[in-house]
Design a protein around this motif. Structure first.
Motif, PDB file in Angstrom:
ATOM      1  N   GLY A  14      29.263  36.394  32.422  1.00  0.00           N
ATOM      2  CA  GLY A  14      30.155  35.924  33.500  1.00  0.00           C
ATOM      3  C   GLY A  14      30.869  37.080  34.178  1.00  0.00           C
ATOM      4  O   GLY A  14      31.173  38.093  33.556  1.00  0.00           O
ATOM      5  N   ILE A  15      31.154  36.919  35.469  1.00  0.00           N
ATOM      6  CA  ILE A  15      31.815  38.005  36.192  1.00  0.00           C
ATOM      7  C   ILE A  15      33.288  37.714  36.438  1.00  0.00           C
ATOM      8  O   ILE A  15      34.001  38.499  37.041  1.00  0.00           O
ATOM      9  N   GLY A  16      33.751  36.571  35.948  1.00  0.00           N
ATOM     10  CA  GLY A  16      35.197  36.335  35.858  1.00  0.00           C
ATOM     11  C   GLY A  16      35.940  36.310  37.169  1.00  0.00           C
ATOM     12  O   GLY A  16      37.102  36.671  37.233  1.00  0.00           O
ATOM     13  N   SER A  17      35.291  35.845  38.238  1.00  0.00           N
ATOM     14  CA  SER A  17      35.970  35.918  39.536  1.00  0.00           C
ATOM     15  C   SER A  17      37.143  34.951  39.650  1.00  0.00           C
ATOM     16  O   SER A  17      38.001  35.126  40.495  1.00  0.00           O
ATOM     17  N   ARG A  18      37.191  33.956  38.778  1.00  0.00           N
ATOM     18  CA  ARG A  18      38.288  32.992  38.891  1.00  0.00           C
ATOM     19  C   ARG A  18      39.624  33.541  38.414  1.00  0.00           C
ATOM     20  O   ARG A  18      40.670  32.988  38.721  1.00  0.00           O
ATOM     21  N   PHE A  19      39.554  34.598  37.605  1.00  0.00           N
ATOM     22  CA  PHE A  19      40.798  35.193  37.115  1.00  0.00           C
ATOM     23  C   PHE A  19      41.161  36.476  37.859  1.00  0.00           C
ATOM     24  O   PHE A  19      41.911  37.295  37.337  1.00  0.00           O
TER      25      PHE A  19
END
Lengths: 403, 403
Positions: free
Chosen positions: B15-20
């Protein structure tokens, strides 16, 4: 015309900038920051503004010792002896008394006794002082008519913004001309453009004298909004810019008669000023001075105060709000300084981050969002006068979780 | 009891964690961050959680090649060959197919042909592979009854939070036991505690089978609030945790029958898997796989899916809101993580700054305020699903001022 060599400038640069936290910090307050990304700090802009009318060797910066290096780095053509260090913060009256005593000593050295070689600064920038104190007259014996004693002094803050600098210099020269001919204390009063509650006001007597220079009737504290509106409508009030112009004799006498509790302290070391003993004298004496502003101590009491109504795009940059007002806004009234901010459903905000940073700001209106050196501020613009208090609380020991 | 050597674990960490954003960035996404200041990243917590029931040499992490070094640094007892690198992002089905093919190859090497010396990894952590491909049977000839082929596999995300780890492991062991005796695909369904709209749901058939393991009726997408309330009240719905348990044969067959467009691609290189040619094969083949989720590709289609209703303090930590819910709050419902935030007239906010930073937050409610590595986010918690889009826009060329 003024003799340019007799023009002096005193720049007050001791502020700790707590109102612009976290952008401005005690370790690097507002005057040392490049507020508008122009490549120059407010202090550098201030000094450069005076260069065409005051020789650089006649510029003195009064500050806290901890900022001395900053200043020498930012303005490399200032000599170390031109930075006058206050050992304690004692408001503007002792600050100006110090600069006045220093300039007076230098003028005396030129007028009396000192050879040209003894005057001024050593190669490493320290005061020469010399050994000829005995040639100098006592204060009461000074012959103020000597050409070397005819110093015109402008006192200004280091952290104000002035947009129309030519107009500003024309006004200062006009004031110099006036105070060199009259025993007058002059100040610049800004033509108000809004009922600002963040400034003090000057009421003046129109028409009693012309040439654009008028006697001052009263100085007032910062008004509430209702009062500020009345001031604005009356047309008799100007914003107090904190820029003063006087000659050496006039201000020296004002201190002696109106603020003897300050003047007397300086008198004790009169013959040490302008010598290599000045620093030690100031170190022990200055902290004993009362904490008192020049407005309260001199301006409000003197009967020879004149104001020059002026407008040259001035702001004291005293608050985030004033910075917001001065800055370019997007269509929603958002300001972004030094950084790239992207706004969504947001209006009337000011975002000031460290250079090159990015921000996404959504769902807030009329806020200050500022981030610098490990500290973030998010607060309503309308509450900015509380920032200073919050920052002071930050430094206090934090209450334990149980409290 | 399970033979512990036959327990395998696949951790999805791509995952690239763009939501955080900005706390989590493509360069260092969520799974590598120490979210709760415990000294361990979410990935480290995930792997440590499995250690008592899965030998570390049977743990495989599927990720993007750019995160390989991060993982080897964070989990030094993983060998390089245990990090399976996806050359492209293709959702969970190809990811799981890759891990399955890799584990199958290792099991085949043990069951057939390879000497003990040829199995596993070289001293520098690379796959040995060996030269005995010819000993291995074709897929259709595999004797699944061989003990080495009895692999129990749990698949889990690298960035979820689980509070009751003992309870979690008991549940996994129960699932291992079930799938080792039944040709079943098992998943863990979380007992819902609120009408969450951020999760998919699993509807299950109560009471048709007991032991706490039930056939799944349907998988549903994230519902709207109204629907989520109906789900919660019905008592027949569980949150889809994305944790799957199956044995090697069952999942291998599921891919062959339900997702041949993925399985066939892996089939082409079947005999290269588990050898030093695996990486090159994956490099050219994997990007050709369709982008498809395991839920859509397998779970929703298979007729042998079972769910174990569970509750061990699980969160997918998918959003700032879920992090807010899990975190300790002050009396006004403010959360401050990693940093010292001082709140005035503010409630329901979550402030996450870089370690050791300070903030003063005034006059905002229910906001996310996050700052990391030169980027700041200020937005309403309720709008957090838009963060991803805003961040994507950030990377796009900015529109010119005239637009």
């Amino acid at each position: 015309m003024n003799q340019i060599n007799n023009n002096y400038c005193v720049i007050m640069a001791g502020g700790i900038g707590s109102r612009f936290w976290p952008y401005s910090r005690e370790s690097k307050p507002k005057q040392f920051l490049d507020f508008f990304g122009t490549g120059k700090s407010l202090l550098q802009m201030t000094i450069d503004r005076f260069r065409p009318i005051v020789p650089i060797e006649n510029v003195f910066v009064v500050t806290n010792v901890s900022y001395k290096q900053h200043i020498l780095e930012q303005v490399p053509d200032l000599k170390e002896g031109q930075i006058l260090c206050e050992p304690a913060r004692r408001n503007t009256a002792p600050c100006i008394a110090y600069a006045t005593a220093h300039i007076r000593a230098l003028c005396l050295q030129r007028a009396y006794g000192y050879t040209k070689e003894e005057q001024g600064y050593t190669k490493d920038g320290k005061l020469k002082g010399g050994s000829s104190e005995s040639h100098l007259p006592n204060y009461t014996d000074i012959d103020w008519s000597k050409p070397e004693m005819q110093a015109n002094i402008v006192v200004a803050a280091s952290d104000h913004l002035i947009l129309e600098e030519d107009k500003f210099r024309q006004t200062i020269l006009k004031a110099f001309n006036f105070i060199s001919k009259n025993k007058a204390i002059a100040t610049l009063g800004m033509q108000p453009t809004r009922p600002e509650t963040g400034y003090g006001y000057i009421q003046y007597l129109k028409g009693t004298k012309d040439e654009g220079i008028y006697p001052v009737k009263t100085f007032t504290e910062k008004p509430n909004l209702e009062m500020a509106k009345v001031f604005l409508e009356s047309g008799d009030f100007l914003w107090n810019s904190g820029i003063f112009i006087w000659n050496l004799q006039t201000i020296s006498e004002a201190f002696r008669y109106l603020l003897p509790e300050v003047a007397d302290r300086f008198r004790e070391g009169e013959l040490l000023m302008g010598t290599d003993k000045e620093e030690a004298f100031i170190e022990q004496m200055f902290p004993k001075c009362p904490n008192i502003s020049i407005d309260y101590g001199i301006m409000e009491k003197a009967d020879n105060v004149f104001v020059i109504p002026s407008s040259f795009g001035w702001s004291d940059l005293g608050t985030w709000g004033s910075l917001y007002e001065l800055s370019e806004k997007d269509q929603k009234g958002n300001v972004s300084l030094h950084s790239e901010a992207h706004f969504h459903e947001a209006k009337g905000n000011i975002v000031v981050l460290e250079h090159g940073k990015k921000a996404i700001v959504q769902g807030v209106d009329d806020m200050i969002i500022a981030e610098q050196d490990g500290a973030l501020l998010v607060c309503k613009k309308a509450e900015e006068q509380r920032i200073k208090q919050w920052v002071e609380n930050l430094s206090s020991p934090l209450p334990s979780k149980e409290e």
